[in-house]
Design an enzyme around this catalytic site. Sequence first.
Site, PDB file in Angstrom:
ATOM      1  N   GLN A  11       0.829  -1.194   0.000  1.00  4.36           N
ATOM      2  CA  GLN A  11       0.000   0.000   0.000  1.00  4.36           C
ATOM      3  C   GLN A  11       0.872   1.257   0.000  1.00  4.36           C
ATOM      4  OE1 GLN A  11      -3.146  -0.483   2.767  1.00  4.36           O
ATOM      5  NE2 GLN A  11      -4.057   1.522   2.425  1.00  4.36           N
ATOM      6  N   SER A  89       4.836  -5.825   3.097  1.00  3.27           N
ATOM      7  CA  SER A  89       3.528  -5.827   3.742  1.00  3.27           C
ATOM      8  C   SER A  89       2.503  -6.550   2.872  1.00  3.27           C
ATOM      9  CB  SER A  89       3.098  -4.392   4.070  1.00  3.27           C
ATOM     10  OG  SER A  89       1.967  -4.363   4.912  1.00  3.27           O
ATOM     11  N   LEU A  90       1.518  -5.852   2.323  1.00  2.00           N
ATOM     12  CA  LEU A  90       0.551  -6.468   1.423  1.00  2.00           C
ATOM     13  C   LEU A  90       1.236  -7.269   0.326  1.00  2.00           C
ATOM     14  CD1 LEU A  90      -2.277  -6.718  -0.023  1.00  2.00           C
ATOM     15  CD2 LEU A  90      -1.608  -4.635  -1.236  1.00  2.00           C
ATOM     16  N   ARG A 114      -8.330  -9.087   4.734  1.00  2.00           N
ATOM     17  CA  ARG A 114      -7.297  -8.271   5.387  1.00  2.00           C
ATOM     18  C   ARG A 114      -7.615  -6.791   5.221  1.00  2.00           C
ATOM     19  NH1 ARG A 114      -2.159  -5.787   4.001  1.00  2.00           N
ATOM     20  NH2 ARG A 114      -0.465  -6.355   5.445  1.00  2.00           N
ATOM     21  N   HIS A 189       0.837  -3.052  11.730  1.00  6.42           N
ATOM     22  CA  HIS A 189       2.111  -3.691  12.100  1.00  6.42           C
ATOM     23  C   HIS A 189       2.517  -3.341  13.535  1.00  6.42           C
ATOM     24  CE1 HIS A 189       2.599  -5.195   8.071  1.00  6.42           C
ATOM     25  NE2 HIS A 189       2.405  -3.981   7.585  1.00  6.42           N
ATOM     26  N   GLN A 238       2.189 -11.232  10.570  1.00  5.03           N
ATOM     27  CA  GLN A 238       2.512  -9.997   9.852  1.00  5.03           C
ATOM     28  C   GLN A 238       1.698  -8.785  10.281  1.00  5.03           C
ATOM     29  OE1 GLN A 238       1.177  -8.338   6.191  1.00  5.03           O
ATOM     30  NE2 GLN A 238       2.853  -9.333   5.098  1.00  5.03           N
TER      31      GLN A 238
END
Length: 304
Positions: A11, A89-90, A114, A189, A238
């Site tokens: 993102q 991340s994503l 998510r 996170h 994560q």
Amino acid sequence: MTKTAWVFPGQGSQLVGMGVDLLETAIARERYHQAEEILGWSILDCCKGELEILSQTLYTQPCLYVISAILTDLLREKGCRSAVMAGHSLGEYAALYAAGTLDFRAGLKLVQRRAELMDDASGGKMVAVMGFDRDAIDAAVAAIPDVVLANDNHADQIVISGSPTAVDALLASVKIKRSVPLKVSGAFHSPLMAQASQEFSEVLQSVLFRDAQVPVIANVEPTPATDAATLQERLMQQMTGPVRWREICLALTEMGVEEVIEVGPGKVLTGLVKRTCPGMKLTQMGTLANLAAYTSADSCVEVA
């Protein structure tokens, strides 16, 4: 032969118009159709719309996943292969798809859930920090409750995450050159995402994970792995765990990777890799033009 890593953006890499050119290919048309069946809305319509809507977590994450998956499929169609995968991340979901651990539909359903959970998150704050003393930052994080180092992007850029009060206290206690608040609803996170993470873990445990065909380096544990259970467990961690991207870049160097290809829109990740691994060959793979240039130069290689 050049040893290549494919990395997948998260993102923040979204761009209006991304993925529209891919519609020229049969692979993309099929993937966009499958995505609309799953999501109930059109990836293409969203990508052709306004940035404000595209940048909402609910839409950004599925769009980036689908476009990265299509580009992966197109690279494979041209005979391109990678020695290792990683995602920011994503982007780790696209990396797991590219490695054969998740199929396209399962990956998209996970990303959709998510995105819903993260979009619903509230009460948190994230701030990108540039120009700082790392020891001072680490000491402040250790001393102040409810704030963590969420993204370790490179030696001179991190993201801190936590409650607004704790984040502000850290910024006030440490000398920094520049800080930029991120436009997110929650403290991603960080342990403040524990409830969302628990809900998501129940979904994640119901999904079939396969052993990866090539190693994947996860955000929370930047060592290469192919075991399905290990990769699933790391993905579970994560949402509350850190994105250790600087260490991922160092791991790529240790593995002998010579070229990093950013499979997805933009060039955020190749920019970060450049700062940590000077001399690494860097390639953007976000458009059909990028793909054509890369494959016409006979750059596709297969490295075990």
